[in-house]
Design a protein around this motif. Structure first.
Motif, PDB file in Angstrom:
ATOM      1  N   GLY A 131     -44.037  22.297 -37.546  1.00 61.05           N
ATOM      2  CA  GLY A 131     -43.057  22.080 -38.613  1.00 61.05           C
ATOM      3  C   GLY A 131     -41.624  21.971 -38.126  1.00 61.05           C
ATOM      4  N   GLU A 132     -40.705  22.470 -38.950  1.00 58.33           N
ATOM      5  CA  GLU A 132     -39.269  22.327 -38.718  1.00 58.33           C
ATOM      6  C   GLU A 132     -38.812  23.002 -37.418  1.00 58.33           C
ATOM      7  OE1 GLU A 132     -35.744  20.823 -39.074  1.00 58.33           O
ATOM      8  OE2 GLU A 132     -37.336  20.371 -40.532  1.00 58.33           O
ATOM      9  N   GLU A 133     -39.351  24.191 -37.174  1.00 60.46           N
ATOM     10  CA  GLU A 133     -38.978  24.944 -35.971  1.00 60.46           C
ATOM     11  C   GLU A 133     -39.332  24.144 -34.711  1.00 60.46           C
ATOM     12  OE1 GLU A 133     -39.801  29.454 -34.184  1.00 60.46           O
ATOM     13  OE2 GLU A 133     -41.421  28.395 -35.210  1.00 60.46           O
ATOM     14  N   HIS A 134     -40.519  23.547 -34.717  1.00 63.82           N
ATOM     15  CA  HIS A 134     -40.984  22.742 -33.585  1.00 63.82           C
ATOM     16  C   HIS A 134     -40.117  21.499 -33.413  1.00 63.82           C
ATOM     17  CE1 HIS A 134     -43.748  19.541 -31.929  1.00 63.82           C
ATOM     18  NE2 HIS A 134     -43.800  20.445 -30.973  1.00 63.82           N
ATOM     19  N   ALA A 135     -39.865  20.801 -34.504  1.00 56.99           N
ATOM     20  CA  ALA A 135     -39.069  19.564 -34.453  1.00 56.99           C
ATOM     21  C   ALA A 135     -37.662  19.836 -33.934  1.00 56.99           C
ATOM     22  CB  ALA A 135     -39.015  18.925 -35.838  1.00 56.99           C
ATOM     23  N   CYS A 136     -37.098  20.941 -34.365  1.00 53.80           N
ATOM     24  CA  CYS A 136     -35.736  21.322 -33.960  1.00 53.80           C
ATOM     25  C   CYS A 136     -35.679  21.609 -32.453  1.00 53.80           C
ATOM     26  CB  CYS A 136     -35.314  22.543 -34.772  1.00 53.80           C
ATOM     27  SG  CYS A 136     -33.695  23.174 -34.363  1.00 53.80           S
ATOM     28  N   LEU A 137     -36.671  22.338 -31.949  1.00 58.00           N
ATOM     29  CA  LEU A 137     -36.707  22.660 -30.524  1.00 58.00           C
ATOM     30  C   LEU A 137     -36.940  21.398 -29.691  1.00 58.00           C
ATOM     31  CD1 LEU A 137     -36.681  24.742 -28.250  1.00 58.00           C
ATOM     32  CD2 LEU A 137     -39.099  25.195 -28.706  1.00 58.00           C
ATOM     33  N   ARG A 138     -37.827  20.517 -30.167  1.00 57.13           N
ATOM     34  CA  ARG A 138     -38.099  19.266 -29.445  1.00 57.13           C
ATOM     35  C   ARG A 138     -36.831  18.412 -29.320  1.00 57.13           C
ATOM     36  NH1 ARG A 138     -43.787  17.413 -28.137  1.00 57.13           N
ATOM     37  NH2 ARG A 138     -42.960  15.341 -28.360  1.00 57.13           N
ATOM     38  N   GLN A 139     -35.989  18.482 -30.334  1.00 57.32           N
ATOM     39  CA  GLN A 139     -34.717  17.740 -30.292  1.00 57.32           C
ATOM     40  C   GLN A 139     -33.934  18.100 -29.032  1.00 57.32           C
ATOM     41  OE1 GLN A 139     -33.202  18.256 -34.440  1.00 57.32           O
ATOM     42  NE2 GLN A 139     -31.526  17.018 -33.666  1.00 57.32           N
ATOM     43  N   GLY A 140     -33.868  19.403 -28.746  1.00 57.78           N
ATOM     44  CA  GLY A 140     -33.157  19.866 -27.565  1.00 57.78           C
ATOM     45  C   GLY A 140     -33.830  19.423 -26.285  1.00 57.78           C
ATOM     46  N   ILE A 141     -35.163  19.592 -26.231  1.00 57.42           N
ATOM     47  CA  ILE A 141     -35.905  19.237 -25.021  1.00 57.42           C
ATOM     48  C   ILE A 141     -35.745  17.751 -24.697  1.00 57.42           C
ATOM     49  CG2 ILE A 141     -38.235  19.030 -24.039  1.00 57.42           C
ATOM     50  CD1 ILE A 141     -39.013  21.493 -25.754  1.00 57.42           C
ATOM     51  N   GLU A 142     -35.718  16.910 -25.733  1.00 56.93           N
ATOM     52  CA  GLU A 142     -35.823  15.468 -25.519  1.00 56.93           C
ATOM     53  C   GLU A 142     -34.491  14.733 -25.425  1.00 56.93           C
ATOM     54  OE1 GLU A 142     -38.573  14.180 -28.535  1.00 56.93           O
ATOM     55  OE2 GLU A 142     -40.226  15.308 -27.627  1.00 56.93           O
ATOM     56  N   ILE A 143     -33.370  15.458 -25.452  1.00 60.61           N
ATOM     57  CA  ILE A 143     -32.057  14.798 -25.383  1.00 60.61           C
ATOM     58  C   ILE A 143     -31.994  13.828 -24.212  1.00 60.61           C
ATOM     59  CG2 ILE A 143     -29.606  15.218 -24.809  1.00 60.61           C
ATOM     60  CD1 ILE A 143     -29.819  17.773 -26.586  1.00 60.61           C
ATOM     61  N   ASP A 144     -32.471  14.246 -23.039  1.00 61.32           N
ATOM     62  CA  ASP A 144     -32.386  13.412 -21.843  1.00 61.32           C
ATOM     63  C   ASP A 144     -33.722  12.788 -21.453  1.00 61.32           C
ATOM     64  OD1 ASP A 144     -29.839  13.013 -20.989  1.00 61.32           O
ATOM     65  OD2 ASP A 144     -29.823  14.586 -19.470  1.00 61.32           O
ATOM     66  N   LEU A 145     -34.715  12.823 -22.351  1.00 61.39           N
ATOM     67  CA  LEU A 145     -36.056  12.362 -21.987  1.00 61.39           C
ATOM     68  C   LEU A 145     -36.528  11.151 -22.782  1.00 61.39           C
ATOM     69  CD1 LEU A 145     -37.836  15.827 -21.495  1.00 61.39           C
ATOM     70  CD2 LEU A 145     -36.947  14.291 -19.730  1.00 61.39           C
ATOM     71  N   THR A 146     -35.631  10.524 -23.543  1.00 65.13           N
ATOM     72  CA  THR A 146     -35.987   9.284 -24.243  1.00 65.13           C
ATOM     73  C   THR A 146     -36.126   8.164 -23.210  1.00 65.13           C
ATOM     74  OG1 THR A 146     -33.694   8.630 -24.546  1.00 65.13           O
ATOM     75  CG2 THR A 146     -34.670   9.989 -26.287  1.00 65.13           C
ATOM     76  N   ALA A 147     -36.795   7.079 -23.597  1.00 64.77           N
ATOM     77  CA  ALA A 147     -36.986   5.951 -22.672  1.00 64.77           C
ATOM     78  C   ALA A 147     -35.643   5.432 -22.168  1.00 64.77           C
ATOM     79  CB  ALA A 147     -37.768   4.838 -23.362  1.00 64.77           C
ATOM     80  N   GLU A 148     -34.693   5.294 -23.091  1.00 65.80           N
ATOM     81  CA  GLU A 148     -33.380   4.757 -22.743  1.00 65.80           C
ATOM     82  C   GLU A 148     -32.638   5.678 -21.764  1.00 65.80           C
ATOM     83  OE1 GLU A 148     -29.465   2.984 -25.111  1.00 65.80           O
ATOM     84  OE2 GLU A 148     -30.885   4.281 -26.155  1.00 65.80           O
TER      85      GLU A 148
END
Length: 396
Positions: free
Chosen positions: A81-98
Motif C-alpha cells: 500500500g501507501e507505506e510501500h509506495a512512499c518508500l519505493r519513491q526514495g529507493i528509485e530516485i536514481d534507478l529509473t531508466a533515464e
C-alpha cells in the motif's frame, strides 16, 4: 518423493534445484516444503497467478521466516500500500531508466576496467570471484554510499546473509557468521546515516532516508535498516551473479561464445537477459496467503507461507522451448527473475545496464575466452543461485 537428486530436500535444492523443480512441475506443482514450512509454486502460469494477486498473496511479514532473521521487519519486501509506495519513491530516485542511462557508464566502466586489468595478463581466472562479483559489489557499494568499504568486506556481508536465508539445517556457525555481518552492517550504515542527516547527499542511503517524505522529515535509521539490508543482499550480488551465469551459459555453448566475441556490444544485453532466465540469481520470492486459495489441484490454506519459485517458472517447458539450454537467440518471452509488481525489483534497469557492460568488456578484452577444460564449473544455492566457480582461459 524417493531419496534421489530430484527429491524435495534442502541439500538437493542447494546443490542443484533444477531436477527437483522439473519433478515438482510434473508431479506436484504446488508442494509443501517441510524445510522452510512453505508451499512451493513451481509452474510459470501459477507463479504469475500468485505474483499478480497482491490482495490474496501479500508480502510475508511473518516473524518466523528466515527473511525476518536476516533482514529484519518491516522492510520494503514486506510492506504494501501507501507505506510501500512512499518508500519505493526514495529507493528509485536514481534507478529509473533515464537516470541509470545518465550515469551507468561513468559508474561501471572504470570499475570493469580495473578488474579486467588485474586478470588480463594471467590468461586464466575464476571469472565469478575475480571479475563479475567484484564489479557488482564495488559499483552497488558505491551507489549505496559505501565507497570506503572494501570489496572483501562487502562480499562477506552478502555471503553471510545468503547462507542465513538458506540455513534450513539451523547450523549455529551460519547464524554466528550472519550476526557478525549484521553488526558490521549496522555500524557502517549508522555512519552513513549520520553524514546524510547533517546534509542530504546523492547516495542511495540518503535517498531512502528522505525520498517520498514530507519536507523537513526524515526516516529513522531503525526504520530503514531492514530495507537497506534487502538492498545490500540483493543489490551487491544479483548483477554479478547474473553476469557470471550468462557468461557460463555462453562459454558452455562454443557457437554462441563465438558470436558474442565477434560483436560483444551487439549481443551483451541479450545474453545477460537469457542468463537471468536460465539461472535466476534470486530464485524465490515469499508471500503469505490471506485466505484459502485453490491452485493446480491444491488448496493453500489461509495464513500459509508461499514461495513463488521464479527459478522453476523460468524453466517451465510449457512456457520456454528447451528451457534447460542457454540460448541468447531464443524467441523473446518475459521471464520472472525480477519478481512481480508492486514488488518488481527496483534495481532492474541498473542491473541490466551494469551486466551488459561487464559482459561486453569481458568478451572484448579477453581474446578467445573459453572454459578451462581442466577445472569444473560449479553453481550453488536455490533462494540465491549463482555460478560461483567459473574457470576460464583466454589468450594473454
Amino acid at each position: 518423493m524417493a531419496n534421489d537428486a530430484s527429491a524435495l530436500t534442502g541439500d538437493n535444492l542447494y546443490a542443484d534445484p533444477y531436477p527437483v523443480y522439473a519433478r515438482l512441475r510434473k508431479e506436484a506443482p504446488v508442494a509443501f516444503f517441510e524445510g522452510t514450512k512453505e508451499y512451493f509454486v513451481t509452474r510459470y502460469d501459477d507463479c504469475r497467478t500468485v505474483g499478480a494477486n497482491d490482495r490474496i498473496f501479500g508480502p510475508s511479514g511473518a516473524a518466523d521466516r528466515p527473511e525476518a532473521r536476516v533482514m529484519g521487519m518491516p522492510n520494503v519486501l514486506t510492506m504494501s500500500g501507501e507505506e510501500h509506495a512512499c518508500l519505493r519513491q526514495g529507493i528509485e530516485i536514481d534507478l529509473t531508466a533515464e537516470r541509470v542511462r545518465s550515469y551507468v557508464d561513468r559508474l561501471t566502466r572504470p570499475v570493469v576496467q580495473r578488474f579486467v586489468d588485474q586478470i588480463k595478463d594471467k590468461g586464466e581466472a575464476n571469472l565469478t570471484m575475480e571479475l563479475f562479483e567484484p564489479i557488482s559489489v564495488r559499483c552497488i557499494g558505491d551507489v549505496i554510499g559505501l565507497t570506503g568499504t572494501s570489496n572483501d568486506n562487502l562480499v562477506e556481508w552478502f555471503h553471510a546473509m545468503a547462507l542465513g536465508l538458506q540455513n534450513v539445517s539451523n547450523d549455529q556457525g551460519v547464524w554466528d557468521r550472519l550476526d557478525a555481518a549484521l553488526e558490521d552492517i549496522s555500524n557502517q550504515l549508522g555512519a552513513l546515516y549520520d553524514v546524510a542527516l547533517v546534509k542530504p547527499n546523492n547516495t542511495l542511503m540518503s535517498h531512502v532516508m528522505y525520498g517520498g517524505m514530507p519536507e523537513g522529515k526524515v526516516r529513522s535509521l531503525q526504520e530503514i535498516s531492514p530495507t537497506m539490508r534487502v538492498i545490500i543482499l540483493g543489490g551487491l550480488q544479483e548483477p554479478g551473479h547474473a553476469a557470471a551465469n550468462a557468461c557460463a551459459g555462453l562459454l558452455s555453448n562454443s557457437d554462441q561464445a563465438k558470436v558474442m566475441a565477434q560483436d560483444p556490444a551487439a549481443h551483451a544485453l541479450r545474453a545477460f537477459d537469457e542468463g537471468l532466465r536460465w539461472i535466476a540469481p534470486i530464485g524465490v520470492t515469499p508471500r503469505v496467503a490471506a485466505m484459502d486459495f485453490d491452485i493446480a489441484g491444491t488448496t493453500i490454506p489461509a495464513g500459509s507461507s508461499v514461495a513463488i519459485v521464479m527459478g522453476s517458472a523460468n524453466r517451465d517447458e510449457a512456457r520456454f522451448e528447451n528451457p534447460e539450454q542457454f540460448d541468447m537467440f531464443r524467441k523473446k518471452k518475459q521471464h520472472v527473475s525480477f519478481g512481480f509488481r508492486p514488488h518488481f525489483c527496483s534495481g532492474h534497469f541498473l542491473s541490466r545496464a551494469m551486466g551488459e557492460i561487464a559482459l561486453e568488456e569481458a568478451f572484448r578484452q579477453l581474446p578467445n575466452l573459453r572454459l578451462d577444460p581442466d577445472k569444473e564449473l560449479k553453481a550453488k544455492g536455490w533462494r540465491f543461485r549463482g555460478v560461483n566457480v567459473l574457470p576460464a582461459r583466454w589468450d594473454a
